[in-house]
Write a protein that holds these residues in place. Structure first.
Motif, PDB file in Angstrom:
ATOM      1  N   PRO A 145       0.535  -1.201  -0.193  1.00  0.00           N
ATOM      2  CA  PRO A 145       0.191  -0.379   0.026  1.00  0.00           C
ATOM      3  C   PRO A 145       0.756   1.345  -0.290  1.00  0.00           C
ATOM      4  N   GLN A 146       1.952   1.274   0.130  1.00  0.00           N
ATOM      5  CA  GLN A 146       3.020   2.332   0.622  1.00  0.00           C
ATOM      6  C   GLN A 146       3.492   2.801  -0.502  1.00  0.00           C
ATOM      7  N   ALA A 147       3.105   1.543  -2.209  1.00  0.00           N
ATOM      8  CA  ALA A 147       3.907   2.010  -3.331  1.00  0.00           C
ATOM      9  C   ALA A 147       3.331   3.307  -4.637  1.00  0.00           C
ATOM     10  N   ASN A 148       3.668   3.528  -4.601  1.00  0.00           N
ATOM     11  CA  ASN A 148       3.212   4.751  -5.838  1.00  0.00           C
ATOM     12  C   ASN A 148       2.932   4.177  -7.203  1.00  0.00           C
ATOM     13  N   VAL A 149       2.831   4.667  -8.011  1.00  0.00           N
ATOM     14  CA  VAL A 149       2.494   4.329  -9.948  1.00  0.00           C
ATOM     15  C   VAL A 149       3.704   3.884 -10.127  1.00  0.00           C
ATOM     16  N   SER A 150       4.713   4.174 -10.102  1.00  0.00           N
ATOM     17  CA  SER A 150       6.313   3.896 -10.323  1.00  0.00           C
ATOM     18  C   SER A 150       6.718   2.254 -10.157  1.00  0.00           C
ATOM     19  N   ASP A 151       6.192   1.984  -8.250  1.00  0.00           N
ATOM     20  CA  ASP A 151       6.978   1.141  -8.245  1.00  0.00           C
ATOM     21  C   ASP A 151       5.080   0.209  -8.506  1.00  0.00           C
ATOM     22  N   LEU A 152       4.266   0.788  -9.301  1.00  0.00           N
ATOM     23  CA  LEU A 152       3.183  -0.475  -9.729  1.00  0.00           C
ATOM     24  C   LEU A 152       3.246  -0.578 -11.084  1.00  0.00           C
ATOM     25  N   LEU A 153       3.619  -0.088 -11.390  1.00  0.00           N
ATOM     26  CA  LEU A 153       3.530  -0.544 -12.791  1.00  0.00           C
ATOM     27  C   LEU A 153       4.333  -1.631 -13.628  1.00  0.00           C
ATOM     28  N   PRO A 154       5.058  -1.978 -13.580  1.00  0.00           N
ATOM     29  CA  PRO A 154       6.177  -3.390 -13.141  1.00  0.00           C
ATOM     30  C   PRO A 154       5.595  -3.829 -13.054  1.00  0.00           C
ATOM     31  N   ASN A 179      -5.601  -1.969   8.686  1.00  0.00           N
ATOM     32  CA  ASN A 179      -5.303  -0.955   9.451  1.00  0.00           C
ATOM     33  C   ASN A 179      -4.574   0.099   9.646  1.00  0.00           C
ATOM     34  N   CYS A 180      -3.972   0.767  10.964  1.00  0.00           N
ATOM     35  CA  CYS A 180      -3.403   1.604  10.837  1.00  0.00           C
ATOM     36  C   CYS A 180      -1.972   1.826   9.753  1.00  0.00           C
ATOM     37  N   SER A 181      -1.101   0.578  10.022  1.00  0.00           N
ATOM     38  CA  SER A 181      -0.163  -0.125   9.376  1.00  0.00           C
ATOM     39  C   SER A 181       0.446   0.459   8.284  1.00  0.00           C
ATOM     40  N   SER A 182      -0.792   0.617   7.725  1.00  0.00           N
ATOM     41  CA  SER A 182      -0.584  -0.074   6.118  1.00  0.00           C
ATOM     42  C   SER A 182      -1.461   1.606   5.536  1.00  0.00           C
ATOM     43  N   PHE A 183      -1.462   2.671   6.075  1.00  0.00           N
ATOM     44  CA  PHE A 183      -1.700   4.134   5.560  1.00  0.00           C
ATOM     45  C   PHE A 183      -0.532   5.030   7.065  1.00  0.00           C
ATOM     46  N   ARG A 184      -0.297   4.666   7.541  1.00  0.00           N
ATOM     47  CA  ARG A 184       0.273   5.269   8.618  1.00  0.00           C
ATOM     48  C   ARG A 184       1.477   6.371   8.478  1.00  0.00           C
ATOM     49  N   ASN A 190       5.711  13.111   9.312  1.00  0.00           N
ATOM     50  CA  ASN A 190       4.869  14.265   8.837  1.00  0.00           C
ATOM     51  C   ASN A 190       3.909  13.806   7.831  1.00  0.00           C
ATOM     52  N   ARG A 191       2.611  15.171   7.287  1.00  0.00           N
ATOM     53  CA  ARG A 191       1.150  14.408   6.500  1.00  0.00           C
ATOM     54  C   ARG A 191       1.929  14.287   5.417  1.00  0.00           C
ATOM     55  N   ASP A 192       1.410  13.954   4.668  1.00  0.00           N
ATOM     56  CA  ASP A 192       1.178  13.640   3.486  1.00  0.00           C
ATOM     57  C   ASP A 192       0.820  14.777   2.842  1.00  0.00           C
ATOM     58  N   PRO A 193       1.245  15.584   2.365  1.00  0.00           N
ATOM     59  CA  PRO A 193       1.054  16.645   1.086  1.00  0.00           C
ATOM     60  C   PRO A 193      -0.525  16.552   0.219  1.00  0.00           C
ATOM     61  N   THR A 194      -0.726  15.398   0.025  1.00  0.00           N
ATOM     62  CA  THR A 194      -0.853  15.083  -1.054  1.00  0.00           C
ATOM     63  C   THR A 194      -2.915  14.526  -0.842  1.00  0.00           C
ATOM     64  N   LEU A 195      -2.860  14.808   0.900  1.00  0.00           N
ATOM     65  CA  LEU A 195      -3.835  14.447   1.797  1.00  0.00           C
ATOM     66  C   LEU A 195      -4.751  15.132   2.050  1.00  0.00           C
ATOM     67  N   THR A 242      -1.285   5.196  -0.378  1.00  0.00           N
ATOM     68  CA  THR A 242      -0.485   5.909  -1.072  1.00  0.00           C
ATOM     69  C   THR A 242      -0.731   5.301  -2.545  1.00  0.00           C
ATOM     70  N   SER A 243      -0.847   3.944  -2.443  1.00  0.00           N
ATOM     71  CA  SER A 243      -0.741   3.106  -4.130  1.00  0.00           C
ATOM     72  C   SER A 243      -2.472   3.511  -4.369  1.00  0.00           C
ATOM     73  N   ASP A 244      -3.054   4.225  -3.607  1.00  0.00           N
ATOM     74  CA  ASP A 244      -4.633   4.430  -3.987  1.00  0.00           C
ATOM     75  C   ASP A 244      -4.719   6.256  -4.693  1.00  0.00           C
ATOM     76  N   GLN A 245      -4.183   7.054  -3.907  1.00  0.00           N
ATOM     77  CA  GLN A 245      -4.250   8.070  -4.237  1.00  0.00           C
ATOM     78  C   GLN A 245      -2.757   8.950  -5.398  1.00  0.00           C
ATOM     79  N   ASP A 246      -2.270   8.121  -5.271  1.00  0.00           N
ATOM     80  CA  ASP A 246      -1.576   8.093  -6.203  1.00  0.00           C
ATOM     81  C   ASP A 246      -1.699   7.948  -7.472  1.00  0.00           C
ATOM     82  N   LEU A 247      -2.793   7.409  -7.835  1.00  0.00           N
ATOM     83  CA  LEU A 247      -3.260   6.998  -9.068  1.00  0.00           C
ATOM     84  C   LEU A 247      -4.073   7.878  -9.305  1.00  0.00           C
ATOM     85  N   PHE A 248      -4.163   9.494  -8.885  1.00  0.00           N
ATOM     86  CA  PHE A 248      -4.752  10.227  -9.499  1.00  0.00           C
ATOM     87  C   PHE A 248      -3.558  11.851  -9.454  1.00  0.00           C
TER      88      PHE A 248
END
Length: 321
Positions: A145-154, A179-184, A190-195, A242-248
């Protein structure tokens, strides 16, 4: 098990005639498997061993099972029990002719439909694998879940799934818990600025420290409904992972997200196609593998592991919609 609108075709494969069904089969009774659990079961089932029911196997003297690997610990024991109950009822009605792999795919499809999503026909005829993946294989072959699009694409492209498939299959996060562990990582240090800041405040109330173990829903709008609100969340910067929001956030996938957010019917048209494509990864057919009479164990659990011959390319990738 009943069949409506099914088509039957006799295929000649390696000199063997077999019955192939692209079907609208419904499992007996109401499929009570929770949608998120069943969709996750399909995803974890497909990777890394292919769509062969390997995640259902219990461990053995050779090592722990796939279901005991850290990424799979969120798969509920209830889900495995329901799959086995469905297998028992199907085999009682039809005999041992339907594999556990097919039952998982059917359960996921039925759960989507019962939660408000599309009902679609899927190719059947998979057989069950004889081996399960090692923990290292699971860790290396599942996206996090911490992956971004560049991580997911391959991960997706290497399995002959497109960038559109990646975005479409992520829509399964319209239902479920985490669980919190997947998005903490989006809150600490620091807060993710895309949130979205209001959404971030809500998450901090649920997970006040970086060691919190509480949980929350994946879709803040309609957590129990299969719909397109997952994509609406992303447009509003309310994706949980992260893997969700980075899609947008990522320009390569933003337009697909926006189209799904604006048009639920379009998402419902595309979701079955991507699920069918994913369900064709690494399938076993013909004399490969077996049809288990207990989804958690090989039919002869005492035998040594066997090497399953590679399928030809046509058999591996074939899907009819």
């Amino acid at each position: 098990m009943t069949e409506t609108g099914a088509t039957r075709r006799r295929d000649q494969r390696d000199g063997e005639t077999r019955d192939s069904r692209e079907t609208s089969v419904r499992l007996p009774g109401r499929t009570t498997l929770r949608t998120h659990t069943s969709l996750k079961s399909v995803t974890r089932e497909v990777h890394p061993e292919g769509c062969d029911g390997s995640v259902l196997l219990d461990g053995s003297a050779t090592g722990p099972s796939e279901k005991n690997a850290p990424p799979n610990l969120t798969l509920r024991p209830e889900a495995f029990a329901i799959i086995e109950d469905l297998r028992r009822r199907v085999h009682q009605a039809c005999g041992p002719v339907v594999s556990c792999s097919d039952i998982v795919a059917l359960a996921a499809r039925d759960s989507v439909s019962l939660s408000g999503g599309p009902l679609y026909g899927i190719p059947l005829g998979r057989r069950d694998g004889l081996n399960f993946a090692t923990t290292d294989q699971v860790l290396n072959d599942l996206p996090f879940p911490q992956a971004n699009v560049s991580d997911l694409l391959p991960f997706f492209l290497s399995r002959n799934l497109s960038i559109a498939d990646m975005v479409t299959l992520s829509g399964g996060h319209t239902i479920g818990l985490s669980n919190c562990s997947s998005f903490r990582n989006r809150l600490f240090p620091n807060r993710d600025p895309t949130l979205n800041q209001t959404f971030a405040d809500q998450l901090l109330a649920i997970c006040p420290t970086n060691t919190s173990t509480n949980g929350t829903v994946l879709d803040v709008r309609t957590p129990r409904q299969f719909d397109n609100k997952y994509y609406v969340n992303l447009v509003n910067r309310e994706g949980l992972f992260t893997s969700d929001q980075d899609l947008f956030t990522d320009a390569r996938t933003r337009d697909i997200v926006a189209n799904y957010a604006a048009n639920e019917s379009f998402f419902f048209e595309q979701f079955p196609l991507s699920m069918i494509r994913m369900g064709q990864i690494g399938v076993l057919t013909g004399t490969q593998g077996e049809i288990r009479t207990n989804c958690s164990a090989r039919n002869n659990a005492g035998r040594v592991n066997m090497v399953v011959p590679d399928m030809d390319e046509e058999e591996t990738t074939r899907a009819t919609y």
